[in-house]
Design a protein around this motif. Structure first.
Motif, PDB file in Angstrom:
ATOM      1  N   HIS A  51     -47.467   9.623 -38.611  1.00 65.28           N
ATOM      2  CA  HIS A  51     -46.754   9.734 -37.282  1.00 65.28           C
ATOM      3  C   HIS A  51     -45.379   9.186 -37.365  1.00 65.28           C
ATOM      4  O   HIS A  51     -45.308   8.087 -37.108  1.00 65.28           O
ATOM      5  CB  HIS A  51     -47.755   9.611 -36.119  1.00 65.28           C
ATOM      6  N   LYS A  52     -44.294  10.174 -36.952  1.00 62.45           N
ATOM      7  CA  LYS A  52     -42.993   9.674 -36.775  1.00 62.45           C
ATOM      8  C   LYS A  52     -43.120   8.356 -35.681  1.00 62.45           C
ATOM      9  O   LYS A  52     -42.299   7.412 -35.816  1.00 62.45           O
ATOM     10  CB  LYS A  52     -42.116  10.469 -36.562  1.00 62.45           C
ATOM     11  N   ARG A  53     -43.583   8.795 -34.538  1.00 65.46           N
ATOM     12  CA  ARG A  53     -43.690   8.013 -33.467  1.00 65.46           C
ATOM     13  C   ARG A  53     -44.148   6.290 -33.869  1.00 65.46           C
ATOM     14  O   ARG A  53     -43.585   5.518 -33.627  1.00 65.46           O
ATOM     15  CB  ARG A  53     -44.666   8.448 -32.444  1.00 65.46           C
ATOM     16  N   VAL A  54     -45.267   6.314 -34.488  1.00 62.33           N
ATOM     17  CA  VAL A  54     -45.926   5.073 -35.246  1.00 62.33           C
ATOM     18  C   VAL A  54     -44.824   4.440 -35.789  1.00 62.33           C
ATOM     19  O   VAL A  54     -44.640   3.049 -35.843  1.00 62.33           O
ATOM     20  CB  VAL A  54     -47.207   5.335 -35.682  1.00 62.33           C
ATOM     21  N   LEU A  55     -44.293   5.136 -37.099  1.00 61.82           N
ATOM     22  CA  LEU A  55     -43.302   4.370 -37.955  1.00 61.82           C
ATOM     23  C   LEU A  55     -42.100   3.953 -37.199  1.00 61.82           C
ATOM     24  O   LEU A  55     -41.663   2.723 -37.472  1.00 61.82           O
ATOM     25  CB  LEU A  55     -42.916   5.435 -39.063  1.00 61.82           C
ATOM     26  N   LEU A  56     -41.598   4.644 -36.338  1.00 65.93           N
ATOM     27  CA  LEU A  56     -40.393   4.145 -35.257  1.00 65.93           C
ATOM     28  C   LEU A  56     -40.711   3.000 -34.462  1.00 65.93           C
ATOM     29  O   LEU A  56     -39.901   2.011 -34.312  1.00 65.93           O
ATOM     30  CB  LEU A  56     -39.827   5.342 -34.656  1.00 65.93           C
ATOM     31  N   GLU A  57     -42.055   2.949 -34.253  1.00 62.38           N
ATOM     32  CA  GLU A  57     -42.457   1.833 -33.027  1.00 62.38           C
ATOM     33  C   GLU A  57     -42.515   0.434 -33.825  1.00 62.38           C
ATOM     34  O   GLU A  57     -42.169  -0.447 -33.286  1.00 62.38           O
ATOM     35  CB  GLU A  57     -43.771   2.322 -32.601  1.00 62.38           C
ATOM     36  N   HIS A  58     -42.820   0.601 -35.101  1.00 60.97           N
ATOM     37  CA  HIS A  58     -42.925  -0.506 -35.875  1.00 60.97           C
ATOM     38  C   HIS A  58     -42.079  -1.008 -37.046  1.00 60.97           C
ATOM     39  O   HIS A  58     -41.936  -2.164 -37.719  1.00 60.97           O
ATOM     40  CB  HIS A  58     -44.298  -0.570 -36.903  1.00 60.97           C
ATOM     41  N   SER A  59     -40.864  -0.230 -36.983  1.00 62.17           N
ATOM     42  CA  SER A  59     -39.582  -0.410 -38.087  1.00 62.17           C
ATOM     43  C   SER A  59     -38.290  -0.413 -37.117  1.00 62.17           C
ATOM     44  O   SER A  59     -38.105   0.219 -36.514  1.00 62.17           O
ATOM     45  CB  SER A  59     -39.462   1.016 -38.775  1.00 62.17           C
ATOM     46  N   CYS A  60     -37.612  -1.520 -37.432  1.00 63.70           N
ATOM     47  CA  CYS A  60     -36.422  -1.928 -36.869  1.00 63.70           C
ATOM     48  C   CYS A  60     -35.253  -0.968 -37.547  1.00 63.70           C
ATOM     49  O   CYS A  60     -34.103  -1.236 -36.869  1.00 63.70           O
ATOM     50  CB  CYS A  60     -36.049  -3.391 -36.656  1.00 63.70           C
ATOM     51  N   ASN A  61     -35.334  -0.224 -38.571  1.00 67.87           N
ATOM     52  CA  ASN A  61     -34.342   0.316 -39.246  1.00 67.87           C
ATOM     53  C   ASN A  61     -34.759   1.753 -39.321  1.00 67.87           C
ATOM     54  O   ASN A  61     -34.120   2.518 -40.414  1.00 67.87           O
ATOM     55  CB  ASN A  61     -33.955  -0.512 -40.398  1.00 67.87           C
ATOM     56  N   LYS A  62     -35.604   2.443 -38.655  1.00 66.43           N
ATOM     57  CA  LYS A  62     -35.990   3.857 -38.723  1.00 66.43           C
ATOM     58  C   LYS A  62     -36.557   4.294 -40.098  1.00 66.43           C
ATOM     59  O   LYS A  62     -36.484   5.177 -40.650  1.00 66.43           O
ATOM     60  CB  LYS A  62     -34.926   4.760 -38.540  1.00 66.43           C
ATOM     61  N   LYS A  64     -36.211   2.651 -43.125  1.00 67.50           N
ATOM     62  CA  LYS A  64     -35.190   2.697 -44.019  1.00 67.50           C
ATOM     63  C   LYS A  64     -34.185   3.454 -43.986  1.00 67.50           C
ATOM     64  O   LYS A  64     -33.627   3.961 -45.048  1.00 67.50           O
ATOM     65  CB  LYS A  64     -35.955   2.559 -45.644  1.00 67.50           C
ATOM     66  N   GLY A  65     -34.156   4.099 -42.837  1.00 60.81           N
ATOM     67  CA  GLY A  65     -33.135   5.100 -42.414  1.00 60.81           C
ATOM     68  C   GLY A  65     -33.645   6.492 -42.749  1.00 60.81           C
ATOM     69  O   GLY A  65     -32.950   7.456 -42.823  1.00 60.81           O
ATOM     70  N   CYS A  66     -34.866   6.844 -43.393  1.00 59.45           N
ATOM     71  CA  CYS A  66     -35.363   7.829 -43.760  1.00 59.45           C
ATOM     72  C   CYS A  66     -35.834   8.987 -42.517  1.00 59.45           C
ATOM     73  O   CYS A  66     -35.932  10.094 -42.765  1.00 59.45           O
ATOM     74  CB  CYS A  66     -36.654   7.658 -44.634  1.00 59.45           C
ATOM     75  N   ILE A  67     -36.033   8.268 -41.289  1.00 60.47           N
ATOM     76  CA  ILE A  67     -36.264   9.388 -40.512  1.00 60.47           C
ATOM     77  C   ILE A  67     -35.350   9.389 -39.128  1.00 60.47           C
ATOM     78  O   ILE A  67     -35.889   9.217 -38.209  1.00 60.47           O
ATOM     79  CB  ILE A  67     -37.896   9.000 -39.907  1.00 60.47           C
ATOM     80  N   ASP A  68     -33.865   9.326 -39.563  1.00 57.74           N
ATOM     81  CA  ASP A  68     -33.063   9.607 -38.498  1.00 57.74           C
ATOM     82  C   ASP A  68     -32.847  10.804 -37.839  1.00 57.74           C
ATOM     83  O   ASP A  68     -32.643  10.831 -36.645  1.00 57.74           O
ATOM     84  CB  ASP A  68     -31.571   9.294 -38.989  1.00 57.74           C
ATOM     85  N   ASN A  69     -33.323  11.913 -38.482  1.00 58.86           N
ATOM     86  CA  ASN A  69     -33.192  13.155 -38.117  1.00 58.86           C
ATOM     87  C   ASN A  69     -34.708  13.406 -37.232  1.00 58.86           C
ATOM     88  O   ASN A  69     -35.875  13.451 -38.004  1.00 58.86           O
ATOM     89  CB  ASN A  69     -33.045  14.189 -39.040  1.00 58.86           C
ATOM     90  N   PRO A  70     -34.597  13.876 -36.189  1.00 54.68           N
ATOM     91  CA  PRO A  70     -35.936  14.092 -35.512  1.00 54.68           C
ATOM     92  C   PRO A  70     -36.772  15.506 -35.861  1.00 54.68           C
ATOM     93  O   PRO A  70     -37.672  15.643 -35.732  1.00 54.68           O
ATOM     94  CB  PRO A  70     -35.469  14.078 -33.958  1.00 54.68           C
ATOM     95  N   LEU A  72     -36.920  16.284 -39.141  1.00 57.30           N
ATOM     96  CA  LEU A  72     -37.153  16.193 -40.181  1.00 57.30           C
ATOM     97  C   LEU A  72     -38.762  16.107 -40.333  1.00 57.30           C
ATOM     98  O   LEU A  72     -39.494  15.641 -39.556  1.00 57.30           O
ATOM     99  CB  LEU A  72     -36.927  14.650 -40.715  1.00 57.30           C
ATOM    100  N   SER A  73     -39.478  16.757 -41.404  1.00 59.36           N
ATOM    101  CA  SER A  73     -40.840  16.723 -41.704  1.00 59.36           C
ATOM    102  C   SER A  73     -41.375  16.442 -42.662  1.00 59.36           C
ATOM    103  O   SER A  73     -42.678  16.239 -42.837  1.00 59.36           O
ATOM    104  CB  SER A  73     -41.227  18.502 -41.255  1.00 59.36           C
ATOM    105  N   TRP A  74     -40.613  16.307 -43.727  1.00 61.72           N
ATOM    106  CA  TRP A  74     -41.026  15.254 -44.917  1.00 61.72           C
ATOM    107  C   TRP A  74     -39.777  14.514 -45.484  1.00 61.72           C
ATOM    108  O   TRP A  74     -38.601  14.685 -45.304  1.00 61.72           O
ATOM    109  CB  TRP A  74     -41.445  16.427 -45.960  1.00 61.72           C
ATOM    110  N   ILE A  75     -40.279  13.459 -46.270  1.00 65.65           N
ATOM    111  CA  ILE A  75     -39.344  12.498 -46.752  1.00 65.65           C
ATOM    112  C   ILE A  75     -40.036  12.158 -48.242  1.00 65.65           C
ATOM    113  O   ILE A  75     -41.120  12.145 -48.314  1.00 65.65           O
ATOM    114  CB  ILE A  75     -39.048  11.280 -46.142  1.00 65.65           C
ATOM    115  N   GLN A  76     -39.401  11.744 -49.202  1.00 66.30           N
ATOM    116  CA  GLN A  76     -39.870  11.195 -50.550  1.00 66.30           C
ATOM    117  C   GLN A  76     -39.312   9.646 -50.617  1.00 66.30           C
ATOM    118  O   GLN A  76     -38.093   9.478 -50.282  1.00 66.30           O
ATOM    119  CB  GLN A  76     -39.104  11.963 -51.603  1.00 66.30           C
ATOM    120  N   VAL A  77     -40.165   8.788 -50.803  1.00 65.55           N
ATOM    121  CA  VAL A  77     -39.686   7.266 -51.138  1.00 65.55           C
ATOM    122  C   VAL A  77     -39.934   6.957 -52.222  1.00 65.55           C
ATOM    123  O   VAL A  77     -40.334   7.446 -53.185  1.00 65.55           O
ATOM    124  CB  VAL A  77     -40.694   6.534 -50.017  1.00 65.55           C
TER     125      VAL A  77
END
Length: 176
Positions: A51-62, A64-70, A72-77
């Motif tokens: 859940h993007k909301r949960v990641l954003l809630e606990h991360s001070c840098n989005k 690692k900047g991976c979820i800047d775009n609302p 966005l539906s997938w990322i590779q880490v």
């Protein structure tokens, strides 16, 4: 768990073939009762639905900047499934002990958390799952656990390791 990401995310395209069997996290998977909105793919091609909301809630840098775009539906880490699984357990405050992480994996987690903007001191504070899980290693690998916990990110953990080792030493001497 079998999962076709193209049926869940129409813009997913990193080499996935239709009807291809993929590896899916057994904890972070698509659920009808609590649907996720972000697919994360690890270096070893394991899929996690979160859940993007949960990641954003606990991360001070989005994250690692991976979820800047609302949109966005997938990322590779750049992490393995083992490390990402531990990161997500930390974020969601789930108990990771059933995965039996090694000290090396915990060390990798401690290196990765700041990269994703996660507060290590908060997540490894006394009373948290990761505090106890790390402390559990102290009886078998006391020096290694102390060195890991004293790396500057776990404020209460080094003293807890020392107390546990001292107690265990006194208990062992009293029962010989």
């Amino acid at each position: 768990m079998d999962f076709d990401p193209s049926s869940y995310w129409t813009d997913y395209d990193v080499g996935h073939q239709p009807n291809e069997v993929v590896s899916m996290s057994t904890t972070f998977y698509p659920r009808e009762d609590y649907p996720g909105d972000l697919l994360i793919v690890t270096t070893d091609n394991v899929y996690f639905v979160v859940h993007k909301r949960v990641l954003l809630e606990h991360s001070c840098n989005k994250f690692k900047g991976c979820i800047d775009n609302p949109e966005l539906s997938w990322i590779q880490v750049a992490e393995s499934s083992i490390v990402l699984n531990l990161i997500l357990h930390t974020i969601y405050d789930f108990d990771p002990t059933s995965y039996k992480p090694t000290l090396s994996q915990i060390s990798d987690l401690l290196d990765a958390l700041p990269l994703y903007g996660i507060d290590v001191v908060d997540r490894f504070s006394e009373g948290k799952h990761f505090f106890q899980m790390t402390l559990d290693h102290a009886l078998v690998s006391g020096l290694e656990t102390y060195a890991l916990s004293d790396s500057g990110c776990c404020s209460d953990l080094p003293q807890a390791v020392i107390r546990l080792r001292c107690y265990a030493t006194r208990w062992t001497k009293g029962h010989d």
